[in-house]
Design a protein around this motif. Structure first.
Motif, PDB file in Angstrom:
ATOM      1  N   ARG A 102       0.824  -1.204   0.000  1.00  0.00           N
ATOM      2  CA  ARG A 102       0.000   0.000   0.000  1.00  0.00           C
ATOM      3  C   ARG A 102       0.864   1.263   0.000  1.00  0.00           C
ATOM      4  O   ARG A 102       0.553   2.242  -0.700  1.00  0.00           O
ATOM      5  N   ASP A 103       1.954   1.221   0.765  1.00  0.00           N
ATOM      6  CA  ASP A 103       2.843   2.388   0.834  1.00  0.00           C
ATOM      7  C   ASP A 103       3.521   2.640  -0.507  1.00  0.00           C
ATOM      8  O   ASP A 103       3.703   3.804  -0.906  1.00  0.00           O
ATOM      9  N   ALA A 104       3.894   1.564  -1.204  1.00  0.00           N
ATOM     10  CA  ALA A 104       4.531   1.727  -2.512  1.00  0.00           C
ATOM     11  C   ALA A 104       3.583   2.369  -3.509  1.00  0.00           C
ATOM     12  O   ALA A 104       3.982   3.239  -4.299  1.00  0.00           O
ATOM     13  N   CYS A 163       4.058   0.932 -14.311  1.00  0.00           N
ATOM     14  CA  CYS A 163       2.864   0.083 -14.407  1.00  0.00           C
ATOM     15  C   CYS A 163       2.965  -1.203 -13.581  1.00  0.00           C
ATOM     16  O   CYS A 163       1.946  -1.845 -13.315  1.00  0.00           O
ATOM     17  N   GLU A 164       4.169  -1.574 -13.182  1.00  0.00           N
ATOM     18  CA  GLU A 164       4.314  -2.768 -12.344  1.00  0.00           C
ATOM     19  C   GLU A 164       3.951  -2.494 -10.885  1.00  0.00           C
ATOM     20  O   GLU A 164       3.880  -3.424 -10.080  1.00  0.00           O
ATOM     21  N   ALA A 165       3.696  -1.244 -10.561  1.00  0.00           N
ATOM     22  CA  ALA A 165       3.415  -0.892  -9.170  1.00  0.00           C
ATOM     23  C   ALA A 165       2.146  -1.552  -8.656  1.00  0.00           C
ATOM     24  O   ALA A 165       2.022  -1.834  -7.457  1.00  0.00           O
ATOM     25  N   TRP A 166       1.183  -1.791  -9.557  1.00  0.00           N
ATOM     26  CA  TRP A 166      -0.075  -2.401  -9.106  1.00  0.00           C
ATOM     27  C   TRP A 166      -0.061  -3.930  -9.225  1.00  0.00           C
ATOM     28  O   TRP A 166      -0.969  -4.594  -8.735  1.00  0.00           O
ATOM     29  N   SER A 167       0.951  -4.496  -9.858  1.00  0.00           N
ATOM     30  CA  SER A 167       1.007  -5.955 -10.041  1.00  0.00           C
ATOM     31  C   SER A 167       0.983  -6.740  -8.736  1.00  0.00           C
ATOM     32  O   SER A 167       0.331  -7.788  -8.655  1.00  0.00           O
ATOM     33  N   PRO A 168       1.683  -6.288  -7.672  1.00  0.00           N
ATOM     34  CA  PRO A 168       1.645  -7.050  -6.416  1.00  0.00           C
ATOM     35  C   PRO A 168       0.260  -7.209  -5.812  1.00  0.00           C
ATOM     36  O   PRO A 168       0.031  -8.079  -4.965  1.00  0.00           O
ATOM     37  N   LEU A 169      -0.679  -6.365  -6.254  1.00  0.00           N
ATOM     38  CA  LEU A 169      -2.040  -6.452  -5.710  1.00  0.00           C
ATOM     39  C   LEU A 169      -2.797  -7.668  -6.223  1.00  0.00           C
ATOM     40  O   LEU A 169      -3.801  -8.063  -5.636  1.00  0.00           O
ATOM     41  N   ARG A 170      -2.319  -8.264  -7.318  1.00  0.00           N
ATOM     42  CA  ARG A 170      -3.078  -9.316  -7.991  1.00  0.00           C
ATOM     43  C   ARG A 170      -3.495 -10.432  -7.024  1.00  0.00           C
ATOM     44  O   ARG A 170      -4.668 -10.821  -6.984  1.00  0.00           O
ATOM     45  N   LYS A 171      -2.571 -10.932  -6.256  1.00  0.00           N
ATOM     46  CA  LYS A 171      -2.917 -12.072  -5.397  1.00  0.00           C
ATOM     47  C   LYS A 171      -3.856 -11.677  -4.260  1.00  0.00           C
ATOM     48  O   LYS A 171      -4.680 -12.487  -3.806  1.00  0.00           O
ATOM     49  N   TYR A 172      -3.771 -10.432  -3.821  1.00  0.00           N
ATOM     50  CA  TYR A 172      -4.654  -9.993  -2.733  1.00  0.00           C
ATOM     51  C   TYR A 172      -6.063  -9.735  -3.252  1.00  0.00           C
ATOM     52  O   TYR A 172      -7.049 -10.017  -2.563  1.00  0.00           O
ATOM     53  N   LEU A 173      -6.165  -9.218  -4.463  1.00  0.00           N
ATOM     54  CA  LEU A 173      -7.475  -9.069  -5.081  1.00  0.00           C
ATOM     55  C   LEU A 173      -8.111 -10.441  -5.296  1.00  0.00           C
ATOM     56  O   LEU A 173      -9.322 -10.608  -5.154  1.00  0.00           O
ATOM     57  N   GLY A 174      -7.284 -11.421  -5.627  1.00  0.00           N
ATOM     58  CA  GLY A 174      -7.783 -12.783  -5.777  1.00  0.00           C
ATOM     59  C   GLY A 174      -8.338 -13.337  -4.475  1.00  0.00           C
ATOM     60  O   GLY A 174      -9.363 -14.029  -4.462  1.00  0.00           O
ATOM     61  N   GLU A 193      -5.353 -10.343 -14.452  1.00  0.00           N
ATOM     62  CA  GLU A 193      -4.684  -9.055 -14.553  1.00  0.00           C
ATOM     63  C   GLU A 193      -5.357  -8.069 -13.603  1.00  0.00           C
ATOM     64  O   GLU A 193      -6.536  -8.214 -13.282  1.00  0.00           O
ATOM     65  N   VAL A 194      -4.592  -7.062 -13.162  1.00  0.00           N
ATOM     66  CA  VAL A 194      -5.172  -5.981 -12.376  1.00  0.00           C
ATOM     67  C   VAL A 194      -5.747  -4.969 -13.361  1.00  0.00           C
ATOM     68  O   VAL A 194      -5.018  -4.343 -14.122  1.00  0.00           O
ATOM     69  N   ASP A 195      -7.068  -4.866 -13.359  1.00  0.00           N
ATOM     70  CA  ASP A 195      -7.761  -3.970 -14.282  1.00  0.00           C
ATOM     71  C   ASP A 195      -8.042  -2.640 -13.600  1.00  0.00           C
ATOM     72  O   ASP A 195      -8.316  -2.590 -12.402  1.00  0.00           O
ATOM     73  N   HIS A 196      -7.965  -1.569 -14.383  1.00  0.00           N
ATOM     74  CA  HIS A 196      -8.421  -0.262 -13.926  1.00  0.00           C
ATOM     75  C   HIS A 196      -9.874  -0.113 -14.377  1.00  0.00           C
ATOM     76  O   HIS A 196     -10.131  -0.043 -15.582  1.00  0.00           O
ATOM     77  N   PHE A 197     -10.787  -0.094 -13.442  1.00  0.00           N
ATOM     78  CA  PHE A 197     -12.202   0.010 -13.819  1.00  0.00           C
ATOM     79  C   PHE A 197     -12.416   1.252 -14.673  1.00  0.00           C
ATOM     80  O   PHE A 197     -13.002   1.184 -15.761  1.00  0.00           O
ATOM     81  N   ARG A 198     -11.942   2.390 -14.191  1.00  0.00           N
ATOM     82  CA  ARG A 198     -11.903   3.598 -15.011  1.00  0.00           C
ATOM     83  C   ARG A 198     -10.515   3.664 -15.660  1.00  0.00           C
ATOM     84  O   ARG A 198      -9.516   3.808 -14.958  1.00  0.00           O
ATOM     85  N   TRP A 203      -5.491  10.298 -13.029  1.00  0.00           N
ATOM     86  CA  TRP A 203      -5.280  10.497 -11.595  1.00  0.00           C
ATOM     87  C   TRP A 203      -5.678   9.275 -10.763  1.00  0.00           C
ATOM     88  O   TRP A 203      -5.378   9.203  -9.574  1.00  0.00           O
ATOM     89  N   LEU A 204      -6.339   8.299 -11.412  1.00  0.00           N
ATOM     90  CA  LEU A 204      -6.740   7.076 -10.707  1.00  0.00           C
ATOM     91  C   LEU A 204      -5.818   5.895 -11.020  1.00  0.00           C
ATOM     92  O   LEU A 204      -6.100   4.771 -10.620  1.00  0.00           O
ATOM     93  N   ALA A 205      -4.723   6.164 -11.717  1.00  0.00           N
ATOM     94  CA  ALA A 205      -3.840   5.081 -12.157  1.00  0.00           C
ATOM     95  C   ALA A 205      -3.306   4.244 -11.000  1.00  0.00           C
ATOM     96  O   ALA A 205      -3.117   3.031 -11.144  1.00  0.00           O
ATOM     97  N   PHE A 206      -3.075   4.864  -9.856  1.00  0.00           N
ATOM     98  CA  PHE A 206      -2.511   4.143  -8.714  1.00  0.00           C
ATOM     99  C   PHE A 206      -3.436   4.161  -7.499  1.00  0.00           C
ATOM    100  O   PHE A 206      -2.998   3.874  -6.380  1.00  0.00           O
ATOM    101  N   LYS A 207      -4.697   4.504  -7.728  1.00  0.00           N
ATOM    102  CA  LYS A 207      -5.673   4.499  -6.635  1.00  0.00           C
ATOM    103  C   LYS A 207      -6.259   3.097  -6.484  1.00  0.00           C
ATOM    104  O   LYS A 207      -6.857   2.551  -7.408  1.00  0.00           O
ATOM    105  N   ARG A 208      -6.136   2.526  -5.317  1.00  0.00           N
ATOM    106  CA  ARG A 208      -6.525   1.129  -5.110  1.00  0.00           C
ATOM    107  C   ARG A 208      -8.008   0.880  -5.347  1.00  0.00           C
ATOM    108  O   ARG A 208      -8.404  -0.206  -5.789  1.00  0.00           O
TER     109      ARG A 208
END
Length: 287
Positions: free
Chosen positions: A16-18, A43-54, A74-79, A97-102
């Motif tokens: 989350r801090d990253a 763009c790899e900044a959101w990749s670690p979220l994949r397993k937690y979203l799963g 894949e980690v999709d950006h809804f918007r 502005w939402l590129a890195f918003k969880r």
């Protein structure tokens, strides 16, 4: 599709801090081209979220409820952060502005997340699609409030949206026939743009529903007998069938939404529980 409750407590602080760090760095960039380059570089900044979203969705695609049947997750950006597609040849400014918003992240199978014709005669998949019912109300970087937007795409994080879908016994997905005609047309558009109607998905859902059908027949065969005439084997068969149907309809079951529609259509609506909504009732009690 069923409602997904996002539990950010599952995500380690360092992840989350990253994300917060690159988000702050993006915010400091005013030049459009520089912002785009920065997002692509990070763009790899959101990749670690994949397993937690799963973990939040019982390892299922948030849109299709498939377990790796729509290719890798894949980690999709809804918007979409790049550009937002309103119509065939109509694009609007993306939500950079939402590129890195969880809260903008969803977990999607690749064949739902990317436009393709791999298992469909027509082009399906999300890609840059993000049409609005009222395009003039689209948020911008200067005016970021998305509350006035009415997205066409169905959002698994919206408690209302997932239940606008209906699944037939053959595994095909359609708009809920109880919706008004205008809403049905919008839902039909969302089905195509989210890649929910593909032959591979339909066959997989049909296979799950065949398993459901066998258990339902087993359960109903016993229910036809007066209780006093049921043998121990009958009782055991009914218990096993009931347990299987409830498990398949639970939030962890693959294609749970399709299973629930099947149960409702076949007179077992009491088994089609929406347990994923339970915490919303708890929130209401706390207010």
């Amino acid at each position: 599709m069923i409602y997904i409750r996002r539990n950010w407590d599952l995500v380690p602080n360092e992840v989350r801090d990253a994300l917060a760090k690159v988000d702050a760095e993006l915010e400091a960039i005013s030049d459009e081209k520089e912002r785009k380059a920065f997002i692509e570089k990070n763009c790899e900044a959101w990749s670690p979220l994949r397993k937690y979203l799963g973990s939040m969705s019982h390892e299922k695609c948030w849109y299709s409820e498939a377990s790796e049947r729509v290719s890798r997750y894949e980690v999709d950006h809804f918007r979409p952060h790049g550009r937002a597609k309103q119509a065939s040849k109509t694009f609007a400014e993306g939500y950079c502005w939402l590129a890195f918003k969880r809260d903008n992240f969803r977990l999607a199978g690749q064949l739902c997340n990317r436009t393709n014709k791999e298992h469909s005669e027509e082009t399906v998949g999300k890609g840059d699609w993000f049409p609005l019912v009222e395009p003039e109300k689209r948020a911008t970087r200067q005016h970021r409030d998305t509350a006035s937007e009415s997205p066409v795409l169905l959002d698994p994080c919206d408690p209302e949206d997932p239940y606008k879908l209906w699944f037939n016994d053959d595994g095909n997905v359609v708009p809920d026939p109880d919706l008004d005609e205008t809403t049905q047309n919008l839902v039909e558009q969302a089905i195509i743009q989210l890649g929910l109607r593909q032959t591979k998905l339909n066959k997989a859902r049909a296979s799950t529903l065949n398993k459901c059908r066998r258990a339902l027949i087993q359960y109903k065969d016993v229910q036809k007998l007066p209780k006093g005439q049921r043998t121990e084997r009958d009782i055991r068969n009914a218990e096993q069938a009931r347990a299987l149907l409830l498990a398949m309809a639970s939030p962890s079951g693959e294609f749970a939404a399709a299973v629930r529609c099947f149960l409702i259509a076949n007179g077992l609506k009491e088994f089609a529980r929406r347990d994923e909504l339970a915490h919303l009732a708890m929130q209401a009690e706390e207010v």
